[in-house]
Scaffold this motif. Sequence first.
Motif: not given
Length: 327
Positions: A96-101, A147-151, A153-158
């Motif tokens: 959540l924190g990384t995606v928000h950033m 957790a890092l893998l999920e981050a 995936k979410e970053l790629i989506r962003v």
Amino acid sequence: MKKILVTGSNGYIGNALVLALLNRKKEFTVRAAARRGSILNSKSFETVRLGSLEESPDYVEAFKGCDVLIHCASRGSMRGHEGWLDEAALHRINVLGTVHMAREAHRAGISRFIFLSSLQVNGPETPAGKRFYADSLPRPKSPIGKALLEAEKELIRVGEETGMEIVIVRPPLIYGPDCQNLFGEVKIMVDYCLPLPLRSCKRNHRSLVGIDNLVDFLICCATHPDAANETFLVSDGEDLSTLNIFKLLAKTHHRPCLLWPFPPILVRLFNSYIGRQAWEEFFFQSQVADIHKAQLVLGWTPPLSVEQSFRRSWDENFYLGSHTSSK
């Protein structure tokens, strides 16, 4: 001239990265960001104080004017400043924190977001004769790796939603002067010439990355056009058995290598008994990263050999950013 923002700049990797960028003032300007503690020598470059990754603060003003953000502030271990972290905390910080950033970086006009992940995303070990590739199917087992893998995936989506370039870098165990991790524990064993029953630990192979080589690669990812929207593995390019790690550390520190043969099964039982799973993995398992993608796509090679990096890791006065990064 690119302006690069480094998060986690008072951490081990972020500190070294800022110093290396300062050595290339004709190419880069630096903005160092951190949440707590002192931020190096703030007279030499811009500094900003960030809120907690768990609180989703407004980062736009802190990020404005920067071209690239290199995110070194995610949690790479289960231990935080105030004790052990549970999986929910790891998710809040790393995902959540990384995606928000990343979304705040896009709002601020940053064009490239580099995420320092971990080889744990690929998995804890590679079978004999096998290796991890940047495009291998991730199979994380640890809570951090998941957790890092999920981050990622979410970053790629962003990136797909916003058009911001996302670069993911997965390093193995990182080492260097005054490193406070498993490699640092092994250095202490060698420094004190401890006789250890590890001479039989010679069949595994482990990839490592020296702090100088990692920093050089991150700078390459910040500047190379072909790094956009790619995932890379990075290492020193030479994989060592546990026995050879101890031998090379002893050689570069002018110490005798006092390892003696002992049945590996008994060593593994001892590690299990005292709860040192990390030692079990490091001493006996293989974890090999293939860096050919980084070499082919970016034309990057590690500027320092393994022996040079091991020798530098013993230098307590070594200035982490003193090595001039490869162009």
